[in-house]
Design an enzyme around this catalytic site. Sequence first.
Site, mmCIF file in Angstrom:
data_model
loop_
_atom_site.group_PDB
_atom_site.id
_atom_site.type_symbol
_atom_site.label_atom_id
_atom_site.label_comp_id
_atom_site.label_asym_id
_atom_site.label_seq_id
_atom_site.Cartn_x
_atom_site.Cartn_y
_atom_site.Cartn_z
ATOM 1 N N TRP A 4 -13.103 -15.121 19.754
ATOM 2 C CA TRP A 4 -12.713 -16.499 20.091
ATOM 3 C C TRP A 4 -13.587 -17.483 19.310
ATOM 4 O O TRP A 4 -13.122 -18.542 18.886
ATOM 5 C CB TRP A 4 -12.895 -16.725 21.599
ATOM 6 N N HIS A 5 -14.848 -17.104 19.100
ATOM 7 C CA HIS A 5 -15.761 -18.012 18.416
ATOM 8 C C HIS A 5 -15.406 -18.214 16.948
ATOM 9 O O HIS A 5 -15.725 -19.250 16.377
ATOM 10 C CB HIS A 5 -17.204 -17.517 18.534
ATOM 11 N N GLY A 6 -14.792 -17.226 16.353
ATOM 12 C CA GLY A 6 -14.437 -17.425 14.954
ATOM 13 C C GLY A 6 -13.875 -16.179 14.330
ATOM 14 O O GLY A 6 -14.091 -15.065 14.811
#
Lengths: 487, 321
Positions: A325-327
């Site tokens: 989700w962060h990247g």
Amino acid sequence: MLFNSVSFAIFLPIVFILYWYIANRNLKFQNALLLIASYFFYSCWDWRFLFLLVFSTVLDYFTGIKVSESNRPGVKRFWFWLSISVNVGFLGVFKYYNFFAQSFAEAVSHLGWHVSPSTLSVILPVGISFYTFHGLSYVIDIYNDRIKAERNFVDYSLFVSFFPLLVAGPIERATHLLPQLKQKRTFDYSRAVDGLRQILWGLFKKVVIADNCAEYANMIFNNPHDFSGFALVMGALFFTIQIYGDFSGYSDIALGTSRLFGIELLRNFAFPYFSRDIAEFWRRWHISLSRWFRDYLYIPLGGSQGGTWMKVRNTFIIFIVSGFWHGANWTFIMWGFLNAVYFLPLLLTNNNRNNLEIVAQGRLLPSFKEFTQITVTFALTVFAWIFFRAQNMEHAWDYIQNMFTGLVHKDGFIQTRDLFIWKIGYFIPLLVIFFFVVEWLGREEQYAIAKFGIKWKWPVRYAVYYAIILAIFLFSGKEEQFIYFQF
Amino acid sequence: VTTFLKKIVFFFIGLIVLVSIYLTWLFMRHDRPAPNLSNSYSFNEKMEFINKNIKAKQIDVLALGSSMSLNNLHSKTIVSELKTESYLNTASWGQNMEEDFAMLKLLDKLYQPKAVIITTNFIDFAKSTKTFRYDLLEGYLYERKYPSLYYYLATFDLSYFAKQSKIAELVRQNPDTYEYLGFDKYGGVNLTIAQSKFNARRWEGDSLNEKDASPVQYQFLDSISNYCVNNNIKLYFFQGPFRHGYWSTITPQEADVVNRHIAKVQAQLADKKNIAFVRTEIEWPDSLFADFIHLNKEGAQRFTEYCLRHANMMQDTASKP
């Protein structure tokens, strides 16, 4: 428009005055004003992406109503999956397409095939991961009959786009925020003062602590070969402090700003670096995201209800998805994986809910055991952040390898000492220590200075506030964008 | 709400008073720095110098560039060789080709120069970390619509004042340092540091690495030369020398990096109308230097004479039938 910019310092008072003086007689006006302000705030980043935000809002608003109104399960399911697919599709295109295309090309190149992936040169719309998750949770809650669909379009739009939380959270829930938007809000003096105090502390964390640490973390992470193992440990430590100051600082400003308008947002940080184990860390770090994944991914997958295998599987899924989700980068996946590995022993031995309260409650200092637990947890976290900060896996491995090579070498210590003498100095590290002392002293509150000096006479209290403001002006680091804006 | 706002207003008035007292004390104790128009202190000082001292609406000759132009050009020699008093040195520390190009466009708009002088060396082709407030410069340098206070407020940064106030005092008053910024009336500074005050690290010099030069900077050199050609500005482009003691100790690889760099620059500027590229011998005697690459006052005078006379000779040769 950054929270720590002059433009925001002009924008906020204008909206505040309009909100409490012009729009205060009518709840609809207040919400409409906040929505216009939020769209203006967002368009300051890039007005073109406003269309995407509005489209996502309209989609979830209508699909929410359709899901709520449908009596036939098939129709209900259709509208539900339509919303999920479009939302996830947007994320997929804007955030993950290039990652998947390049990873596929790399994977098949190992088989001897050469594929030139056609990548998209698109900019990641600011806040897409956050507002998409707002919309997703809303539609999922309706589908599961937890809430009724919101009929007022302005209220719903404001729930998705409220400017303090729009670009980097906290990730709100309809059950928490929408009822507040439907209630008449009256000005509460002490609440507004509390909001300002939280904004002030958030700014200090971001501008003084995070931005200064960022300078040193960048210097060391960008040139890992130029530094000794011990200096690389310091680099990881600087990043650990940077990301906390940056993101929790942002959250403090968001919560404080929202409180000025009489709206309470979900708490996002609860002194995570004082955690005694990784499970506690994850109950205290980016709380709104952890809870989102718990409620909408972990529990639907079966949570910890099934057998051991299911527990292990679900733990890895939730952490890896959270990392992703962060990247769109393998480093984030590795970071998630590593945290799952840290978490697993606690889960398997049923020790994952041991430390529910803040450490050393009612005491000034922790016990030796608690101190050791905090230190070990902190060290594990620092190590995991290396992956989070690295540009790619190669960089991360390189960094770790260099870090452990000659870690206790005499020259390494000398180089680190010189680094502090010539480049970093001792003032900023001392300021960081002072910051953690204040955080420790205020750990039982919502934020560190929530009750700090509350019983002191106003001249002393004001002197402390002035000191914090002057510290922000005088010791600000090089301006850095908030880390979580890229997510 | 009104009580809350009143308190906020009083709080901020208190803050403004506090900051004003602090700044007054700071400026009385040290010196008032130039407005914070960039993250280059030398650039800010230079801009303040122009704001205060240059009232001309047109300037014949402009010097642009880094400390190579700031310290290695001798103003009086330029004035006498080019036979014009209308000369301004706008150079500041560490300006690379990209910044030179941006400044060239801005300064051309403001002063319509007939000639531009740029002195460079390999180090001026490095990637930059500087940020200039170009949006404010035109108003600050030329139009002067607002008083200086406006630019101080528009770029207000308390930490800048705190850090730079003492530095302002030092760089303006102490000619015995490399950082001296006591400009002559044309904006130049020649180094007059006593040998006993030489900095050993600067004297010995840095190693030269091909990676230090950014390919983009060569493209900006092209942009500079094309701009001059298209706008009928004569460009004097000088390649500075190295200190003999330094050059004799560098590795063949490092020497090769510099030689290839010079050849590349020369090739880029060759055959372009109205451009005079002058390179000196690669090494000059140690007695003419203040460090491995910056000339002292005598060195600067000799260098400027050499370059301009060669440039004029080239021009004479070119103009012969």
